[in-house]
Scaffold this motif. Sequence first.
Motif, short mmCIF file in Angstrom:
data_model
loop_
_atom_site.label_atom_id
_atom_site.label_comp_id
_atom_site.label_asym_id
_atom_site.label_seq_id
_atom_site.Cartn_x
_atom_site.Cartn_y
_atom_site.Cartn_z
N ASP A 183 18.15 2.99 -25.01
CA ASP A 183 17.80 1.58 -25.39
C ASP A 183 18.11 0.61 -24.61
OD1 ASP A 183 16.27 2.58 -27.87
OD2 ASP A 183 18.25 2.12 -29.24
N ILE A 184 18.45 0.87 -23.48
CA ILE A 184 18.74 -0.08 -22.24
C ILE A 184 17.83 0.14 -21.17
CG2 ILE A 184 20.75 -0.85 -20.70
CD1 ILE A 184 22.55 0.15 -22.84
N PRO A 185 17.01 -1.04 -20.63
CA PRO A 185 16.18 -0.80 -19.41
C PRO A 185 16.98 -0.72 -18.39
CG PRO A 185 15.42 -2.46 -20.80
CD PRO A 185 16.80 -2.14 -21.31
N VAL A 186 16.71 0.44 -17.22
CA VAL A 186 17.69 0.72 -16.36
C VAL A 186 16.69 0.09 -14.94
CG1 VAL A 186 18.77 2.21 -14.77
CG2 VAL A 186 18.73 2.83 -17.04
N MET A 187 17.17 -1.19 -14.70
CA MET A 187 16.22 -1.96 -13.88
C MET A 187 16.86 -1.89 -12.31
SD MET A 187 13.88 -2.88 -15.88
CE MET A 187 13.14 -3.99 -14.74
N LEU A 188 17.11 -0.73 -11.89
CA LEU A 188 17.91 -0.52 -10.56
C LEU A 188 16.57 -0.37 -9.76
CD1 LEU A 188 20.77 1.56 -11.54
CD2 LEU A 188 20.84 -0.85 -11.03
N ILE A 189 16.36 -0.99 -8.55
CA ILE A 189 15.37 -0.76 -7.82
C ILE A 189 15.18 0.97 -7.25
CG2 ILE A 189 14.57 -1.12 -5.46
CD1 ILE A 189 15.71 -3.95 -5.70
N ASP A 190 16.47 1.42 -7.26
CA ASP A 190 16.58 2.90 -6.55
C ASP A 190 15.92 3.73 -7.65
OD1 ASP A 190 17.42 2.22 -3.98
OD2 ASP A 190 19.66 2.75 -4.57
N GLU A 191 16.45 3.47 -8.73
CA GLU A 191 15.80 4.32 -10.18
C GLU A 191 14.40 4.13 -10.21
OE1 GLU A 191 16.40 7.31 -12.61
OE2 GLU A 191 17.98 6.27 -11.49
N GLY A 192 13.81 2.94 -10.14
CA GLY A 192 12.50 2.53 -9.99
C GLY A 192 11.57 3.33 -9.27
N SER A 193 12.16 3.41 -7.69
CA SER A 193 11.57 3.88 -6.68
C SER A 193 11.53 5.33 -6.93
CB SER A 193 12.24 3.50 -5.44
OG SER A 193 12.05 2.07 -5.16
N LYS A 194 12.48 6.02 -7.34
CA LYS A 194 12.45 7.40 -7.45
C LYS A 194 11.09 7.80 -8.34
CE LYS A 194 16.41 8.74 -9.22
NZ LYS A 194 17.44 9.33 -10.09
N TRP A 195 10.74 7.01 -9.19
CA TRP A 195 9.51 7.59 -9.98
C TRP A 195 8.18 7.06 -9.65
CZ3 TRP A 195 10.80 11.33 -13.28
CH2 TRP A 195 12.25 11.68 -13.66
N ILE A 196 8.21 6.31 -8.34
CA ILE A 196 6.81 5.55 -8.04
C ILE A 196 5.54 6.51 -7.81
CG2 ILE A 196 7.42 5.33 -5.64
CD1 ILE A 196 6.38 2.70 -5.76
#
Length: 75
Positions: A47-60
Amino acid sequence: MVHPDLLAILRCPVCVREPGKEGLLTLIQDTWLVCQDCARKYPIVQDIPVMLIDEGSKWIQTAVDDLPVPPPEIK
């Protein structure tokens, strides 16, 4: 579940820095936030959004239909 008030104010941390981009996020399957501008995908873990740029980029490059539900734990 992430509170709707929090979802209303969250933005992609990459896009909010760029002129002309809003970084609006779309909630997918209650477990992912997808940026409408750059397509980065941020997991929601416990229930916690993980708003780390590296994490978002991993799934782009991962299609929305191919995102794992639930998202993998962050290490």
